[in-house]
Design an enzyme around this catalytic site. Structure first.
Site, PDB file in Angstrom:
ATOM      1  N   ASP A  37      -7.846  -3.212  15.251  1.00 42.19           N
ATOM      2  CA  ASP A  37      -7.295  -3.156  13.896  1.00 42.19           C
ATOM      3  C   ASP A  37      -7.656  -4.515  13.256  1.00 42.19           C
ATOM      4  O   ASP A  37      -8.016  -5.463  13.966  1.00 42.19           O
ATOM      5  CB  ASP A  37      -5.771  -2.987  14.010  1.00 42.19           C
ATOM      6  CG  ASP A  37      -5.069  -3.097  12.680  1.00 42.19           C
ATOM      7  OD1 ASP A  37      -5.493  -2.412  11.745  1.00 42.19           O
ATOM      8  OD2 ASP A  37      -4.096  -3.871  12.587  1.00 42.19           O
ATOM      9  N   LEU A  38      -7.564  -4.625  11.946  1.00 39.73           N
ATOM     10  CA  LEU A  38      -7.955  -5.894  11.304  1.00 39.73           C
ATOM     11  C   LEU A  38      -6.740  -6.754  10.941  1.00 39.73           C
ATOM     12  O   LEU A  38      -6.484  -7.781  11.568  1.00 39.73           O
ATOM     13  CB  LEU A  38      -8.795  -5.579  10.050  1.00 39.73           C
ATOM     14  CG  LEU A  38      -9.326  -6.784   9.280  1.00 39.73           C
ATOM     15  CD1 LEU A  38     -10.256  -7.631  10.145  1.00 39.73           C
ATOM     16  CD2 LEU A  38     -10.067  -6.321   8.016  1.00 39.73           C
ATOM     17  N   ASP A  39      -5.979  -6.286   9.950  1.00 41.24           N
ATOM     18  CA  ASP A  39      -4.843  -7.080   9.486  1.00 41.24           C
ATOM     19  C   ASP A  39      -3.741  -7.112  10.551  1.00 41.24           C
ATOM     20  O   ASP A  39      -3.236  -6.066  10.949  1.00 41.24           O
ATOM     21  CB  ASP A  39      -4.303  -6.479   8.179  1.00 41.24           C
ATOM     22  CG  ASP A  39      -3.059  -7.190   7.688  1.00 41.24           C
ATOM     23  OD1 ASP A  39      -2.879  -8.361   8.039  1.00 41.24           O
ATOM     24  OD2 ASP A  39      -2.266  -6.563   6.962  1.00 41.24           O
ATOM     25  N   LYS A  44      -3.570   6.150   9.053  1.00 35.72           N
ATOM     26  CA  LYS A  44      -2.713   6.047  10.231  1.00 35.72           C
ATOM     27  C   LYS A  44      -1.297   6.436   9.801  1.00 35.72           C
ATOM     28  O   LYS A  44      -0.913   6.084   8.689  1.00 35.72           O
ATOM     29  CB  LYS A  44      -2.691   4.596  10.757  1.00 35.72           C
ATOM     30  CG  LYS A  44      -4.056   4.061  11.168  1.00 35.72           C
ATOM     31  CD  LYS A  44      -3.979   2.534  11.358  1.00 35.72           C
ATOM     32  CE  LYS A  44      -5.369   1.937  11.514  1.00 35.72           C
ATOM     33  NZ  LYS A  44      -5.397   0.474  11.554  1.00 35.72           N
ATOM     34  N   ASN A  82     -11.124  -3.222   2.087  1.00 33.22           N
ATOM     35  CA  ASN A  82     -11.754  -4.534   1.938  1.00 33.22           C
ATOM     36  C   ASN A  82     -12.203  -5.108   3.284  1.00 33.22           C
ATOM     37  O   ASN A  82     -12.548  -6.287   3.370  1.00 33.22           O
ATOM     38  CB  ASN A  82     -10.766  -5.513   1.292  1.00 33.22           C
ATOM     39  CG  ASN A  82     -10.351  -5.080  -0.097  1.00 33.22           C
ATOM     40  OD1 ASN A  82     -11.194  -4.924  -0.978  1.00 33.22           O
ATOM     41  ND2 ASN A  82      -9.063  -4.856  -0.303  1.00 33.22           N
ATOM     42  N   SER A 140      -9.703   0.035  10.786  1.00 27.75           N
ATOM     43  CA  SER A 140      -8.755  -0.537   9.829  1.00 27.75           C
ATOM     44  C   SER A 140      -8.503   0.394   8.651  1.00 27.75           C
ATOM     45  O   SER A 140      -9.390   1.138   8.240  1.00 27.75           O
ATOM     46  CB  SER A 140      -9.315  -1.870   9.308  1.00 27.75           C
ATOM     47  OG  SER A 140      -8.605  -2.311   8.175  1.00 27.75           O
ATOM     48  N   ALA A 141      -7.308   0.309   8.090  1.00 25.62           N
ATOM     49  CA  ALA A 141      -6.980   1.099   6.894  1.00 25.62           C
ATOM     50  C   ALA A 141      -7.526   0.445   5.628  1.00 25.62           C
ATOM     51  O   ALA A 141      -7.551   1.054   4.563  1.00 25.62           O
ATOM     52  CB  ALA A 141      -5.467   1.226   6.770  1.00 25.62           C
ATOM     53  N   SER A 142      -7.958  -0.805   5.742  1.00 26.91           N
ATOM     54  CA  SER A 142      -8.331  -1.561   4.541  1.00 26.91           C
ATOM     55  C   SER A 142      -9.687  -1.167   3.974  1.00 26.91           C
ATOM     56  O   SER A 142     -10.666  -1.032   4.704  1.00 26.91           O
ATOM     57  CB  SER A 142      -8.340  -3.059   4.850  1.00 26.91           C
ATOM     58  OG  SER A 142      -8.798  -3.756   3.719  1.00 26.91           O
ATOM     59  N   GLU A 196      -3.616  -3.041  18.142  1.00 29.28           N
ATOM     60  CA  GLU A 196      -2.952  -2.724  16.865  1.00 29.28           C
ATOM     61  C   GLU A 196      -1.643  -3.493  16.697  1.00 29.28           C
ATOM     62  O   GLU A 196      -0.948  -3.744  17.672  1.00 29.28           O
ATOM     63  CB  GLU A 196      -2.586  -1.234  16.879  1.00 29.28           C
ATOM     64  CG  GLU A 196      -3.333  -0.386  15.927  1.00 29.28           C
ATOM     65  CD  GLU A 196      -3.035  -0.588  14.443  1.00 29.28           C
ATOM     66  OE1 GLU A 196      -3.839  -0.093  13.648  1.00 29.28           O
ATOM     67  OE2 GLU A 196      -2.007  -1.233  14.060  1.00 29.28           O
ATOM     68  N   ASP A 197      -1.312  -3.818  15.454  1.00 31.87           N
ATOM     69  CA  ASP A 197      -0.030  -4.500  15.218  1.00 31.87           C
ATOM     70  C   ASP A 197       1.009  -3.598  14.545  1.00 31.87           C
ATOM     71  O   ASP A 197       2.171  -3.982  14.444  1.00 31.87           O
ATOM     72  CB  ASP A 197      -0.215  -5.753  14.347  1.00 31.87           C
ATOM     73  CG  ASP A 197      -0.541  -5.393  12.915  1.00 31.87           C
ATOM     74  OD1 ASP A 197      -1.443  -4.550  12.703  1.00 31.87           O
ATOM     75  OD2 ASP A 197       0.106  -5.927  11.996  1.00 31.87           O
ATOM     76  N   THR A 217      -3.879 -11.075   7.045  1.00 26.42           N
ATOM     77  CA  THR A 217      -4.037 -10.873   5.602  1.00 26.42           C
ATOM     78  C   THR A 217      -2.751 -10.342   4.979  1.00 26.42           C
ATOM     79  O   THR A 217      -2.662 -10.236   3.755  1.00 26.42           O
ATOM     80  CB  THR A 217      -5.209  -9.913   5.300  1.00 26.42           C
ATOM     81  OG1 THR A 217      -5.233  -8.894   6.289  1.00 26.42           O
ATOM     82  CG2 THR A 217      -6.535 -10.640   5.297  1.00 26.42           C
ATOM     83  N   LYS A 245       2.837  -2.821   6.223  1.00 25.14           N
ATOM     84  CA  LYS A 245       1.832  -3.165   7.232  1.00 25.14           C
ATOM     85  C   LYS A 245       1.169  -1.928   7.827  1.00 25.14           C
ATOM     86  O   LYS A 245       1.857  -1.009   8.279  1.00 25.14           O
ATOM     87  CB  LYS A 245       2.446  -4.034   8.335  1.00 25.14           C
ATOM     88  CG  LYS A 245       2.694  -5.441   7.849  1.00 25.14           C
ATOM     89  CD  LYS A 245       3.053  -6.380   8.977  1.00 25.14           C
ATOM     90  CE  LYS A 245       3.242  -7.790   8.409  1.00 25.14           C
ATOM     91  NZ  LYS A 245       3.822  -8.688   9.404  1.00 25.14           N
ATOM     92  N   GLY A 246      -0.150  -1.915   7.799  1.00 23.13           N
ATOM     93  CA  GLY A 246      -0.907  -0.817   8.396  1.00 23.13           C
ATOM     94  C   GLY A 246      -0.965   0.431   7.523  1.00 23.13           C
ATOM     95  O   GLY A 246      -1.620   1.406   7.856  1.00 23.13           O
TER      96      GLY A 246
HETATM   97  P1  B16 Z   1      -6.579  -2.492   1.240  1.00 24.07           P
HETATM   98  P2  B16 Z   1      -5.125  -2.791   8.799  1.00 24.07           P
HETATM   99  C1  B16 Z   1      -4.116  -2.491   6.327  1.00 24.07           C
HETATM  100  O1  B16 Z   1      -5.005  -3.117   7.200  1.00 24.07           O
HETATM  101  C2  B16 Z   1      -2.967  -3.430   5.991  1.00 24.07           C
HETATM  102  O2  B16 Z   1      -2.183  -3.691   7.141  1.00 24.07           O
HETATM  103  C3  B16 Z   1      -2.087  -2.788   4.939  1.00 24.07           C
HETATM  104  O3  B16 Z   1      -1.025  -3.654   4.595  1.00 24.07           O
HETATM  105  C4  B16 Z   1      -2.938  -2.467   3.701  1.00 24.07           C
HETATM  106  O4  B16 Z   1      -2.152  -1.832   2.708  1.00 24.07           O
HETATM  107  C5  B16 Z   1      -4.097  -1.564   4.125  1.00 24.07           C
HETATM  108  O5  B16 Z   1      -4.856  -2.199   5.136  1.00 24.07           O
HETATM  109  C6  B16 Z   1      -5.010  -1.223   2.960  1.00 24.07           C
HETATM  110  O6  B16 Z   1      -5.652  -2.397   2.544  1.00 24.07           O
HETATM  111  O7  B16 Z   1      -5.688  -2.531   0.040  1.00 24.07           O
HETATM  112  O8  B16 Z   1      -7.349  -3.773   1.477  1.00 24.07           O
HETATM  113  O9  B16 Z   1      -7.495  -1.290   1.242  1.00 24.07           O
HETATM  114  O10 B16 Z   1      -3.889  -3.351   9.422  1.00 24.07           O
HETATM  115  O11 B16 Z   1      -5.258  -1.287   8.966  1.00 24.07           O
HETATM  116  O12 B16 Z   1      -6.359  -3.543   9.181  1.00 24.07           O
HETATM  117 MG    MG Z   2      -2.724  -4.025  11.147  1.00 21.22          MG
END
Ligand code: B16
Ligand code: MG
Length: 217
Positions: free
Chosen positions: A9-11, A145, A118, A114-116, A169-170, A17, A45-46
């Site tokens: 996972d990233l964040d 997720k 970015n 990751s869900a992000s 994962e966190d 972040t 988170k996540g």
């Molecule tokens: P974005 P992960 C998640 O990252 C974050 O934990 C979560 O807080 C955030 O809303 C989500 O990414 C979406 O991020 O706005 O950059 O697309 O923990 O899955 O790496």
């Molecule tokens: Mg995370």
């Protein structure tokens, strides 16, 4: 079954972040006329961006049209990007660079899950993109997720069976996604919150190269 791949996972695992997400969501909350605390930020988170906005609006008891939601998510993201564009390697969480290097040298397959949306930018600004054999982020999956899609796609891109993969994962939703994908899961954070994980460590500094070596052999 021996493990041959690790999906990170990233964040909260590779970088923190969450603090930048918090500042950007708080700015939006304040603009909409309510406060948003760090404790409330735990709920995001996540969770995907659109779901995060829904949770935030629920907290502030604010209702918006779909068009306004799009506009505010755009603004929040622009604000978030202004923080993450300034990130560098010093923001990698303890031991992560060494762990990635170690796994790479051993020939273990490495993916991001990751869900992000970015994620690629963050891997680039922290200069770790080259460690990843596959990158699955919020742009590549339809279901967020706790749906296992993100990790199953990562395994597929690595050409691995789920039972060969370890997920780090966190977030509780991420551990559930890993478990539903039938993968071993390592939680980073609170033992109680992440009790469904196969193993839990308080922080990334406790997740040592030696520990992963024992799982990989
Ligand atoms: P974005 P992960 C998640 O990252 C974050 O934990 C979560 O807080 C955030 O809303 C989500 O990414 C979406 O991020 O706005 O950059 O697309 O923990 O899955 O790496
Ligand atoms: Mg995370």
């Amino acid at each position: 079954m021996n493990k041959t791949a690790v999906i990170f996972d990233l964040d909260g695992v590779i970088v923190d972040t969450a603090k930048y997400h918090y500042l950007a969501w708080r700015k939006l909350a304040n603009k909409l006329g309510f406060d948003f605390t760090e404790a409330q930020n735990e709920l995001l988170k996540g969770v995907s961006r659109v779901k995060s906005l829904e949770i935030l609006l629920d907290i502030g008891k604010v209702s918006l049209s779909d068009k306004e939601k799009e506009q505010y998510m755009f603004e929040k993201n622009e604000n978030y990007l202004s923080y993450i564009s300034k990130m560098d390697q010093s923001e990698l969480l303890p031991n992560m660079k060494s762990l990635l290097e170690h796994l790479k040298n051993k020939g273990v397959a490495i993916a991001l899950g990751s869900a992000s949306k970015n994620a690629k930018l963050i891997l680039d600004t922290t200069k770790i993109t080259s460690y990843f054999d596959a990158i699955v982020d919020g742009n590549k999956v339809a279901a967020a997720k706790p749906d296992p899609e993100v990790f199953l796609l990562a395994a597929k891109l690595l050409n691995k069976n789920p039972n060969e993969c370890i997920v780090v994962e966190d977030a509780q939703a991420g551990i559930q996604a890993a478990n539903d994908a039938k993968m071993m899961s390592i939680g980073i954070g609170d033992k109680e919150i992440l009790k469904e994980a196969t193993y839990v460590f308080e922080s990334t500094s406790a997740l040592t190269n030696d520990f992963l070596d024992k799982l990989i052999k």
